[in-house]
Design a protein around this motif. Sequence first.
Motif, PDB file in Angstrom:
ATOM      1  N   LEU B   4       0.838  -1.205   0.000  1.00 26.55           N
ATOM      2  CA  LEU B   4       0.000   0.000   0.000  1.00 26.55           C
ATOM      3  C   LEU B   4       0.873   1.254   0.000  1.00 26.55           C
ATOM      4  O   LEU B   4       0.581   2.227  -0.696  1.00 26.55           O
ATOM      5  CB  LEU B   4      -0.913   0.016   1.227  1.00 26.55           C
ATOM      6  CG  LEU B   4      -1.982  -1.070   1.286  1.00 26.55           C
ATOM      7  CD1 LEU B   4      -2.713  -1.021   2.622  1.00 26.55           C
ATOM      8  CD2 LEU B   4      -2.975  -0.926   0.149  1.00 26.55           C
ATOM      9  N   ARG B   7       2.376   1.656  -3.345  1.00 25.88           N
ATOM     10  CA  ARG B   7       1.377   2.135  -4.298  1.00 25.88           C
ATOM     11  C   ARG B   7       1.161   3.641  -4.157  1.00 25.88           C
ATOM     12  O   ARG B   7       1.088   4.368  -5.145  1.00 25.88           O
ATOM     13  CB  ARG B   7       0.050   1.404  -4.069  1.00 25.88           C
ATOM     14  CG  ARG B   7      -1.035   1.781  -5.088  1.00 25.88           C
ATOM     15  CD  ARG B   7      -2.340   1.103  -4.800  1.00 25.88           C
ATOM     16  NE  ARG B   7      -3.014   1.677  -3.657  1.00 25.88           N
ATOM     17  CZ  ARG B   7      -4.308   1.625  -3.435  1.00 25.88           C
ATOM     18  NH1 ARG B   7      -5.097   1.025  -4.300  1.00 25.88           N
ATOM     19  NH2 ARG B   7      -4.854   2.147  -2.355  1.00 25.88           N
ATOM     20  N   ILE B  10       4.357   5.533  -5.459  1.00 28.75           N
ATOM     21  CA  ILE B  10       4.522   5.473  -6.916  1.00 28.75           C
ATOM     22  C   ILE B  10       3.408   6.265  -7.602  1.00 28.75           C
ATOM     23  O   ILE B  10       3.616   6.854  -8.667  1.00 28.75           O
ATOM     24  CB  ILE B  10       4.585   4.006  -7.420  1.00 28.75           C
ATOM     25  CG1 ILE B  10       5.155   3.933  -8.836  1.00 28.75           C
ATOM     26  CG2 ILE B  10       3.249   3.320  -7.415  1.00 28.75           C
ATOM     27  CD1 ILE B  10       6.617   4.150  -8.923  1.00 28.75           C
ATOM     28  N   THR B  11       2.232   6.295  -6.984  1.00 31.99           N
ATOM     29  CA  THR B  11       1.134   7.104  -7.545  1.00 31.99           C
ATOM     30  C   THR B  11       1.514   8.577  -7.529  1.00 31.99           C
ATOM     31  O   THR B  11       1.323   9.288  -8.517  1.00 31.99           O
ATOM     32  CB  THR B  11      -0.159   6.884  -6.738  1.00 31.99           C
ATOM     33  OG1 THR B  11      -0.545   5.516  -6.839  1.00 31.99           O
ATOM     34  CG2 THR B  11      -1.284   7.766  -7.249  1.00 31.99           C
ATOM     35  N   ARG B  14       4.147   9.152 -10.207  1.00 29.52           N
ATOM     36  CA  ARG B  14       3.604   9.073 -11.580  1.00 29.52           C
ATOM     37  C   ARG B  14       2.683  10.259 -11.878  1.00 29.52           C
ATOM     38  O   ARG B  14       2.546  10.683 -13.016  1.00 29.52           O
ATOM     39  CB  ARG B  14       2.821   7.767 -11.760  1.00 29.52           C
ATOM     40  CG  ARG B  14       3.665   6.512 -11.705  1.00 29.52           C
ATOM     41  CD  ARG B  14       4.358   6.231 -13.013  1.00 29.52           C
ATOM     42  NE  ARG B  14       5.131   4.992 -12.940  1.00 29.52           N
ATOM     43  CZ  ARG B  14       6.445   4.945 -13.022  1.00 29.52           C
ATOM     44  NH1 ARG B  14       7.140   6.025 -13.216  1.00 29.52           N
ATOM     45  NH2 ARG B  14       7.083   3.788 -12.937  1.00 29.52           N
ATOM     46  N   TYR B  15       2.032  10.768 -10.845  1.00 26.88           N
ATOM     47  CA  TYR B  15       1.114  11.885 -11.043  1.00 26.88           C
ATOM     48  C   TYR B  15       1.851  13.139 -11.456  1.00 26.88           C
ATOM     49  O   TYR B  15       1.429  13.872 -12.338  1.00 26.88           O
ATOM     50  CB  TYR B  15       0.357  12.168  -9.729  1.00 26.88           C
ATOM     51  CG  TYR B  15      -1.074  11.712  -9.746  1.00 26.88           C
ATOM     52  CD1 TYR B  15      -1.371  10.365  -9.825  1.00 26.88           C
ATOM     53  CD2 TYR B  15      -2.119  12.612  -9.660  1.00 26.88           C
ATOM     54  CE1 TYR B  15      -2.689   9.928  -9.827  1.00 26.88           C
ATOM     55  CE2 TYR B  15      -3.436  12.195  -9.667  1.00 26.88           C
ATOM     56  CZ  TYR B  15      -3.712  10.848  -9.744  1.00 26.88           C
ATOM     57  OH  TYR B  15      -5.020  10.418  -9.745  1.00 26.88           O
ATOM     58  N   ASP B  63      -7.316  12.345  -4.712  1.00 32.21           N
ATOM     59  CA  ASP B  63      -7.789  12.426  -6.091  1.00 32.21           C
ATOM     60  C   ASP B  63      -7.856  11.036  -6.712  1.00 32.21           C
ATOM     61  O   ASP B  63      -8.821  10.675  -7.376  1.00 32.21           O
ATOM     62  CB  ASP B  63      -6.848  13.337  -6.901  1.00 32.21           C
ATOM     63  CG  ASP B  63      -7.301  13.460  -8.343  1.00 32.21           C
ATOM     64  OD1 ASP B  63      -6.588  12.988  -9.247  1.00 32.21           O
ATOM     65  OD2 ASP B  63      -8.387  14.032  -8.565  1.00 32.21           O
ATOM     66  N   ALA B  64      -6.825  10.235  -6.455  1.00 28.81           N
ATOM     67  CA  ALA B  64      -6.807   8.855  -6.966  1.00 28.81           C
ATOM     68  C   ALA B  64      -7.942   8.039  -6.341  1.00 28.81           C
ATOM     69  O   ALA B  64      -8.604   7.254  -7.007  1.00 28.81           O
ATOM     70  CB  ALA B  64      -5.467   8.198  -6.660  1.00 28.81           C
ATOM     71  N   TYR B  68     -10.662   7.470  -9.303  1.00 26.19           N
ATOM     72  CA  TYR B  68     -10.339   6.170  -9.869  1.00 26.19           C
ATOM     73  C   TYR B  68     -10.662   5.021  -8.910  1.00 26.19           C
ATOM     74  O   TYR B  68     -10.115   3.944  -9.018  1.00 26.19           O
ATOM     75  CB  TYR B  68      -8.851   6.133 -10.287  1.00 26.19           C
ATOM     76  CG  TYR B  68      -8.496   7.284 -11.182  1.00 26.19           C
ATOM     77  CD1 TYR B  68      -7.631   8.284 -10.759  1.00 26.19           C
ATOM     78  CD2 TYR B  68      -9.072   7.414 -12.443  1.00 26.19           C
ATOM     79  CE1 TYR B  68      -7.333   9.363 -11.575  1.00 26.19           C
ATOM     80  CE2 TYR B  68      -8.782   8.486 -13.263  1.00 26.19           C
ATOM     81  CZ  TYR B  68      -7.912   9.461 -12.815  1.00 26.19           C
ATOM     82  OH  TYR B  68      -7.621  10.535 -13.627  1.00 26.19           O
ATOM     83  N   LYS B  69     -11.593   5.326  -7.971  1.00 23.81           N
ATOM     84  CA  LYS B  69     -12.084   4.294  -7.051  1.00 23.81           C
ATOM     85  C   LYS B  69     -10.940   3.591  -6.317  1.00 23.81           C
ATOM     86  O   LYS B  69     -10.987   2.396  -6.074  1.00 23.81           O
ATOM     87  CB  LYS B  69     -12.941   3.255  -7.787  1.00 23.81           C
ATOM     88  CG  LYS B  69     -14.193   3.864  -8.404  1.00 23.81           C
ATOM     89  CD  LYS B  69     -15.092   2.812  -9.021  1.00 23.81           C
ATOM     90  CE  LYS B  69     -16.306   3.465  -9.647  1.00 23.81           C
ATOM     91  NZ  LYS B  69     -17.150   2.505 -10.371  1.00 23.81           N
ATOM     92  N   MET B  72     -12.073   2.056  -3.018  1.00 18.01           N
ATOM     93  CA  MET B  72     -12.878   0.845  -3.198  1.00 18.01           C
ATOM     94  C   MET B  72     -11.949  -0.321  -3.538  1.00 18.01           C
ATOM     95  O   MET B  72     -12.113  -1.425  -3.042  1.00 18.01           O
ATOM     96  CB  MET B  72     -13.901   1.057  -4.315  1.00 18.01           C
ATOM     97  CG  MET B  72     -14.981  -0.007  -4.339  1.00 18.01           C
ATOM     98  SD  MET B  72     -16.038   0.124  -5.774  1.00 18.01           S
ATOM     99  CE  MET B  72     -17.330   1.109  -5.124  1.00 18.01           C
ATOM    100  N   LEU B  73     -10.970  -0.041  -4.372  1.00 15.95           N
ATOM    101  CA  LEU B  73     -10.015  -1.084  -4.743  1.00 15.95           C
ATOM    102  C   LEU B  73      -9.228  -1.543  -3.518  1.00 15.95           C
ATOM    103  O   LEU B  73      -8.964  -2.731  -3.341  1.00 15.95           O
ATOM    104  CB  LEU B  73      -9.070  -0.546  -5.818  1.00 15.95           C
ATOM    105  CG  LEU B  73      -8.176  -1.551  -6.525  1.00 15.95           C
ATOM    106  CD1 LEU B  73      -8.989  -2.602  -7.240  1.00 15.95           C
ATOM    107  CD2 LEU B  73      -7.274  -0.835  -7.529  1.00 15.95           C
ATOM    108  N   SER B  74      -8.874  -0.597  -2.661  1.00 19.02           N
ATOM    109  CA  SER B  74      -8.131  -0.947  -1.440  1.00 19.02           C
ATOM    110  C   SER B  74      -8.914  -1.897  -0.554  1.00 19.02           C
ATOM    111  O   SER B  74      -8.327  -2.740   0.131  1.00 19.02           O
ATOM    112  CB  SER B  74      -7.811   0.316  -0.635  1.00 19.02           C
ATOM    113  OG  SER B  74      -7.015   1.189  -1.371  1.00 19.02           O
ATOM    114  N   MET B  75     -10.236  -1.775  -0.565  1.00 15.82           N
ATOM    115  CA  MET B  75     -11.070  -2.649   0.278  1.00 15.82           C
ATOM    116  C   MET B  75     -11.020  -4.105  -0.182  1.00 15.82           C
ATOM    117  O   MET B  75     -11.402  -4.997   0.560  1.00 15.82           O
ATOM    118  CB  MET B  75     -12.521  -2.168   0.285  1.00 15.82           C
ATOM    119  CG  MET B  75     -12.748  -0.857   0.993  1.00 15.82           C
ATOM    120  SD  MET B  75     -12.233  -0.886   2.706  1.00 15.82           S
ATOM    121  CE  MET B  75     -13.414  -2.017   3.422  1.00 15.82           C
ATOM    122  N   THR B  76     -10.570  -4.328  -1.421  1.00 15.95           N
ATOM    123  CA  THR B  76     -10.470  -5.707  -1.909  1.00 15.95           C
ATOM    124  C   THR B  76      -9.130  -6.334  -1.541  1.00 15.95           C
ATOM    125  O   THR B  76      -8.923  -7.527  -1.743  1.00 15.95           O
ATOM    126  CB  THR B  76     -10.632  -5.775  -3.437  1.00 15.95           C
ATOM    127  OG1 THR B  76      -9.482  -5.205  -4.072  1.00 15.95           O
ATOM    128  CG2 THR B  76     -11.879  -5.051  -3.900  1.00 15.95           C
TER     129      THR B  76
END
Lengths: 289, 216
Positions: B4, B7, B10-11, B14-15, B63-64, B68-69, B72-76
């Motif tokens: 995490l 991520r 790197i986000t 990259r931003y 913002d991410a 870009y959800k 929600m993705l983190s919850m998976t």
Amino acid sequence: MEPILSVDQLTKKYKDFTLDHISFQIPRGMIVGMIGENGAGKTTTLMSIFEMISPDSGQIRLFGKSWRENRKETLQKVGLVMDGLNQNPRLYCKDLDNIYRRIYKNWDSRLFYQYLERFSLPLNKKIKSFSKGMLVKLNFALALSYHPELLILDEATSGLDPVMRDEILELLQEFVMEEDHSVLISSHITSDLDKIADYILFLHQGKLQFLRSMEEIENNYGVLHCRKDFLQVLSPEDYEAYMPEDFSCKVLIRNKQALLGRFQDLVMERATLEDFMLFSTKGVLPCQD
Amino acid sequence: MSGLIYRDIITQIRYSFLSKLIPDILFFLMFLVLLGKYRFSPLTMILLYLPTQTSIIPITLKDADSNYKGRMLSMTFPFSKRELVLSRYYSCCLYQLYGVGVMILFLTLHFLIYRTYSPAAYLGIFAGGLLIALFMTLINVMVSFVGNINLSTIFYIVFVLLAAAAYILYLFLDIDPLDLLILPLPLLWGIAAGIVAVTGIISYSISMKVFAGSCR
């Protein structure tokens, strides 16, 4: 063998909708298709598994363990592909490899790159340059590359061309060849479920209508086109619902073998999953006559 | 949690790597070369510019999450909610190492070229900059959990403007920073570090409460 996913009395109340005491089990080694009209509660059910929403009551067990108490351990073995839930578009595929190998104990970089090659996904372009179909393929590559035991798909194949959808369906069938693997697929593309599903779970207006095997559906259910006066001959136990047309009726027959025993000249079509959905939303139930 | 944290970092890279690096280089050169001889130069660079730059990472990540959800993705992912919140704090604080590196480089060069302050004062400026950066970051992370992307962005802008206004006022009043050190130095730094630590605890507690309550 214990079921891979067990949902018991799952309930979630919203202002205009209630997921009403849903209970079902997903056996190992099976593909279970979940169908239902828009707003039936399919995504709500799936989101409850990942705690994206908190149910009001009910129990969810993954791999025989309570999901709340063992979230970290169980989610290592669950893959999710959800329509619209994509990766950050500013990242590259190699970034995802670096991220996921730090998250999943069983992450297989080699397998991930094999999937990327198989799906023709570029390594040197940011994800924002991917088309919708490419994003779906990337999500599948990610979900399959840490060797999950349970795959959960929510409208995952929408946006794919028929050739790619066929390839994905083949992948899913390969996936469940491992006896302890299962797939739960929620989809409006019922023709896909007709092809690969072993069981069908039908939700309608927040309630579980049935969980039946495809074999049972194919053997017992049929669609009868008949005159309206013939409907009076049938008893309410013979059919699930009917849809009146101008001069005839379409009837979803519940036990076609028994009916064919009584009326040997009847011609019945195979009941598709689409028929179930149409009859449940537009059909007239026997008790509503 | 390393996945995490990776991520998030790197986000951020990259931003806005280039769009951040270029102004950083320009301001670095401006405050070192053009304005370096002035007493306010290292103070502006270390106490104002760099903290406002590095404390933006919570906004980028928000913002991410929003567009870009990401959440929600983190919850998976196989993490508890506590870990999802804590990792965000770790990644935002870890990102301050970039600012720390720039601070050390700038102050070292400024000392070698101009020797405007004593080495102890340069060290004090560095410590002050680090604490301000951490303070701003912790507040911004909390706001990113509490509010939506618009609220987070507005809060960040207001925060930066207030900091800049306070700093400009201080410059116009022509106060020597050493005159402010009326308390013994160790006590002063202890209070400052304590404020940042308490802010971190309160910020995390609020974020955790909001995040846990939002999954409904």
